[in-house]
Scaffold this motif. Structure first.
Motif, PDB file in Angstrom:
ATOM      1  N   VAL A  92       0.889  65.168 -15.182  1.00 17.87           N
ATOM      2  CA  VAL A  92      -0.346  64.591 -14.644  1.00 17.87           C
ATOM      3  C   VAL A  92      -0.350  64.703 -13.126  1.00 17.87           C
ATOM      4  N   HIS A  93      -1.396  65.336 -12.599  1.00 23.38           N
ATOM      5  CA  HIS A  93      -1.564  65.453 -11.149  1.00 23.38           C
ATOM      6  C   HIS A  93      -2.526  64.370 -10.685  1.00 23.38           C
ATOM      7  N   GLY A  94      -2.140  63.603  -9.664  1.00 24.39           N
ATOM      8  CA  GLY A  94      -3.035  62.549  -9.190  1.00 24.39           C
ATOM      9  C   GLY A  94      -2.613  61.996  -7.848  1.00 24.39           C
ATOM     10  N   ASN A  95      -3.287  60.916  -7.460  1.00 29.60           N
ATOM     11  CA  ASN A  95      -3.012  60.321  -6.151  1.00 29.60           C
ATOM     12  C   ASN A  95      -2.685  58.843  -6.213  1.00 29.60           C
ATOM     13  N   SER A  96      -2.723  58.274  -7.420  1.00 29.74           N
ATOM     14  CA  SER A  96      -2.527  56.820  -7.482  1.00 29.74           C
ATOM     15  C   SER A  96      -2.042  56.397  -8.868  1.00 29.74           C
ATOM     16  N   ALA A  97      -1.842  55.079  -9.008  1.00 27.25           N
ATOM     17  CA  ALA A  97      -1.349  54.514 -10.269  1.00 27.25           C
ATOM     18  C   ALA A  97      -2.346  54.658 -11.417  1.00 27.25           C
ATOM     19  N   THR A  98      -3.570  55.117 -11.144  1.00 33.15           N
ATOM     20  CA  THR A  98      -4.500  55.314 -12.265  1.00 33.15           C
ATOM     21  C   THR A  98      -4.000  56.407 -13.214  1.00 33.15           C
ATOM     22  N   MET A  99      -2.983  57.173 -12.808  1.00 32.55           N
ATOM     23  CA  MET A  99      -2.359  58.149 -13.722  1.00 32.55           C
ATOM     24  C   MET A  99      -1.758  57.451 -14.943  1.00 32.55           C
ATOM     25  N   VAL A 100      -1.643  56.129 -14.868  1.00 31.77           N
ATOM     26  CA  VAL A 100      -1.101  55.346 -15.982  1.00 31.77           C
ATOM     27  C   VAL A 100      -1.927  55.561 -17.254  1.00 31.77           C
ATOM     28  N   ILE A 101      -3.210  55.834 -17.098  1.00 27.26           N
ATOM     29  CA  ILE A 101      -4.109  56.028 -18.244  1.00 27.26           C
ATOM     30  C   ILE A 101      -3.551  57.123 -19.149  1.00 27.26           C
ATOM     31  N   GLU A 102      -3.257  58.282 -18.550  1.00 28.57           N
ATOM     32  CA  GLU A 102      -2.733  59.406 -19.328  1.00 28.57           C
ATOM     33  C   GLU A 102      -1.286  59.174 -19.750  1.00 28.57           C
ATOM     34  N   LEU A 103      -0.484  58.635 -18.815  1.00 28.97           N
ATOM     35  CA  LEU A 103       0.962  58.550 -19.068  1.00 28.97           C
ATOM     36  C   LEU A 103       1.318  57.482 -20.098  1.00 28.97           C
ATOM     37  N   SER A 113       8.711  64.008 -22.342  1.00 31.98           N
ATOM     38  CA  SER A 113       8.805  64.228 -20.903  1.00 31.98           C
ATOM     39  C   SER A 113       7.448  63.948 -20.259  1.00 31.98           C
ATOM     40  N   ARG A 114       7.401  62.898 -19.414  1.00 32.83           N
ATOM     41  CA  ARG A 114       6.120  62.460 -18.845  1.00 32.83           C
ATOM     42  C   ARG A 114       6.207  62.489 -17.320  1.00 32.83           C
ATOM     43  N   ILE A 115       5.476  63.440 -16.740  1.00 37.26           N
ATOM     44  CA  ILE A 115       5.615  63.695 -15.306  1.00 37.26           C
ATOM     45  C   ILE A 115       4.417  63.161 -14.526  1.00 37.26           C
ATOM     46  N   ALA A 116       4.696  62.319 -13.534  1.00 37.20           N
ATOM     47  CA  ALA A 116       3.663  61.875 -12.591  1.00 37.20           C
ATOM     48  C   ALA A 116       3.849  62.678 -11.310  1.00 37.20           C
ATOM     49  N   HIS A 117       2.818  63.389 -10.899  1.00 29.94           N
ATOM     50  CA  HIS A 117       2.920  64.302  -9.752  1.00 29.94           C
ATOM     51  C   HIS A 117       1.900  63.878  -8.702  1.00 29.94           C
ATOM     52  N   CYS A 118       2.391  63.376  -7.574  1.00 31.20           N
ATOM     53  CA  CYS A 118       1.514  62.818  -6.549  1.00 31.20           C
ATOM     54  C   CYS A 118       1.230  63.829  -5.435  1.00 31.20           C
ATOM     55  N   HIS A 119      -0.050  63.964  -5.100  1.00 29.41           N
ATOM     56  CA  HIS A 119      -0.464  64.957  -4.100  1.00 29.41           C
ATOM     57  C   HIS A 119      -1.041  64.349  -2.831  1.00 29.41           C
ATOM     58  N   ASN A 120      -1.030  63.026  -2.707  1.00 26.38           N
ATOM     59  CA  ASN A 120      -1.636  62.420  -1.528  1.00 26.38           C
ATOM     60  C   ASN A 120      -0.862  61.222  -1.031  1.00 26.38           C
ATOM     61  N   SER A 121      -1.103  60.879   0.257  1.00 23.75           N
ATOM     62  CA  SER A 121      -0.357  59.776   0.848  1.00 23.75           C
ATOM     63  C   SER A 121      -1.182  58.493   0.881  1.00 23.75           C
ATOM     64  N   LEU A 122      -2.312  58.515   0.205  1.00 21.11           N
ATOM     65  CA  LEU A 122      -3.203  57.357   0.142  1.00 21.11           C
ATOM     66  C   LEU A 122      -4.158  57.598  -1.013  1.00 21.11           C
ATOM     67  N   CYS A 123      -4.927  56.575  -1.394  1.00 21.77           N
ATOM     68  CA  CYS A 123      -5.992  56.837  -2.351  1.00 21.77           C
ATOM     69  C   CYS A 123      -7.190  56.019  -1.923  1.00 21.77           C
ATOM     70  N   SER A 124      -8.345  56.263  -2.522  1.00 22.57           N
ATOM     71  CA  SER A 124      -9.548  55.575  -2.044  1.00 22.57           C
ATOM     72  C   SER A 124      -9.790  54.241  -2.759  1.00 22.57           C
ATOM     73  N   HIS A 125      -8.903  53.877  -3.681  1.00 27.07           N
ATOM     74  CA  HIS A 125      -9.075  52.582  -4.377  1.00 27.07           C
ATOM     75  C   HIS A 125      -7.752  51.826  -4.401  1.00 27.07           C
ATOM     76  N   LYS A 126      -7.387  51.248  -3.268  1.00 24.84           N
ATOM     77  CA  LYS A 126      -6.055  50.643  -3.121  1.00 24.84           C
ATOM     78  C   LYS A 126      -5.832  49.438  -4.034  1.00 24.84           C
ATOM     79  N   PHE A 127      -6.894  48.627  -4.236  1.00 24.20           N
ATOM     80  CA  PHE A 127      -6.716  47.415  -5.040  1.00 24.20           C
ATOM     81  C   PHE A 127      -6.364  47.767  -6.482  1.00 24.20           C
ATOM     82  N   LEU A 128      -7.108  48.727  -7.030  1.00 27.05           N
ATOM     83  CA  LEU A 128      -6.864  49.183  -8.398  1.00 27.05           C
ATOM     84  C   LEU A 128      -5.442  49.736  -8.517  1.00 27.05           C
ATOM     85  N   HIS A 129      -5.037  50.469  -7.492  1.00 27.08           N
ATOM     86  CA  HIS A 129      -3.690  51.043  -7.474  1.00 27.08           C
ATOM     87  C   HIS A 129      -2.636  49.932  -7.578  1.00 27.08           C
TER      88      HIS A 129
END
Length: 358
Positions: A92-103, A113-129
């Protein structure tokens, strides 16, 4: 003996649009598409060029509901897919903890084998994260980040592997005749300063910062800006360009498949992003020996050439000062080898992904 090829399910949580993450996916898949079976989920954006590209590499594309707007429908479709096919790996490619949906769903269906792959140093929804983070941390078995800044932000220090955004360095090697040909194509005289910006037209990439800058520069020298990308800021940018009478100076192209050639023609890459992971385009630009003016919000890890990146705060005045007397780089052909030395050449990166997939 025919061995079972591992089944890999890939989800890009920001969609199959044009951009750094999809380029990264295509770069990697094209090198290992005979060794694994890939299924790719298409959600949010279903960009034809991207899908055609993935299909030509033998990936099976599964279109699903919009992850942002119809989450429940998307979730159920994902569930059906996981129930109907046995996957060995989910990436899963993403920028925040919302990757939890897929994982989390993958965990429920026993994907080992469940891979979380982060591509950013911030996200636009910090509270949800923050809200999803504890559950997220229990959902993956492996973590990858594109840079230390991105990894630290989402997984915490030392809790991840860095997989560099590798490129085929030879494709970006500086080529003078290509530069001349493309500058003619773009109607650029020798004394015109041609600036380029490549990235989705979204808040993060902050392209509107460049419009007043070009307006000021226009009174000092011949200047053109090419913006290559698409996104929800497009109309806003177009109206800004019109308001400032910059229709001749600033052009927006939604998509181009000749980025390496465009980089040859540019005199500098301008990137005023508000946040980033490790932008693939910066690696590509430096490989072509292209000077880069970039926001100081971008990680210093992105500077792989030693001297091509100038980090600037987001003040128009400072960018203006840099660009008024800007000279283009003379020795551009020396840089492709630096990309290899810095570990961004595809060969090494592919071996690393192989060992992650196992």
């Amino acid at each position: 003996i025919m061995t079972h090829k591992k089944q890999v399910l890939i989800v890009n949580t920001s969609g199959l649009g044009v951009g750094g993450i999809t380029s990264h996916m295509i770069n990697y898949i094209s090198n290992i598409n005979t060794e694994y079976e890939f299924t790719v989920v298409a959600t949010i954006f279903h960009e034809k060029q991207v899908i055609d590209n993935l299909e030509s590499l033998g990936c099976q594309i599964i279109s699903m509901a919009n992850r942002k707007k119809q989450l429940l429908k998307y979730y159920n479709e994902l569930k059906q897919l996981m129930a109907s096919k046995q996957f060995d790996i989910i990436h899963v490619h993403g920028n925040s903890a919302t990757m939890v949906i897929e994982l989390q769903l993958a965990k429920k269906f026993g994907i080992p084998s469940r891979i979380a792959h982060c591509h950013n140093s911030l996200c636009s929804h910090k509270f949800l994260h923050m809200l999803l983070n504890p559950l997220f941390k229990q959902s993956y078995t492996l973590t990858i980040a594109c840079s230390q800044q991105a990894g630290d932000w989402i997984f915490g220090p030392n809790n991840y592997t860095i997989l560099k955004n590798g490129i085929q360095a030879a494709n970006y090697q500086y080529n003078d005749s290509q530069r001349q040909r493309y500058r003619q194509l773009f109607n650029c005289s020798d004394e015109t300063l041609l600036l380029g910006n490549v990235g989705n037209l979204v808040e993060q990439k902050n392209q509107e910062f460049l419009i007043p800058l070009i307006k000021e520069l226009k009174s000092q020298r011949k200047v053109k800006l090419m913006i290559i990308g698409q996104g929800d800021k497009e109309e806003h940018l177009k109206s800004l360009i019109k308001q400032n009478n910059l229709q001749n100076e600033v052009k927006i192209f939604p998509y181009r498949d000749d980025i390496p050639a465009c980089l040859q023609a540019f005199d500098a890459l301008v990137m005023p992003s508000k946040w980033e992971g490790l932008p693939l385009i910066l690696i590509e630009a430096q490989t072509a020996g292209l000077p880069c003016l970039i926001s100081d919000k971008i990680t210093s890890d992105a500077s792989i050439s030693g001297d091509l990146c100038t980090y600037l705060p987001l003040s128009t005045e400072q960018w203006f000062k840099q660009l008024t007397n800007f000279k283009s780089n003379e020795n551009r052909q020396l840089y492709a080898s630096k990309t290899k030395e810095a570990g961004f050449d595809m060969e090494g990166c592919i071996n690393q992904l192989r060992s992650i997939y196992g």
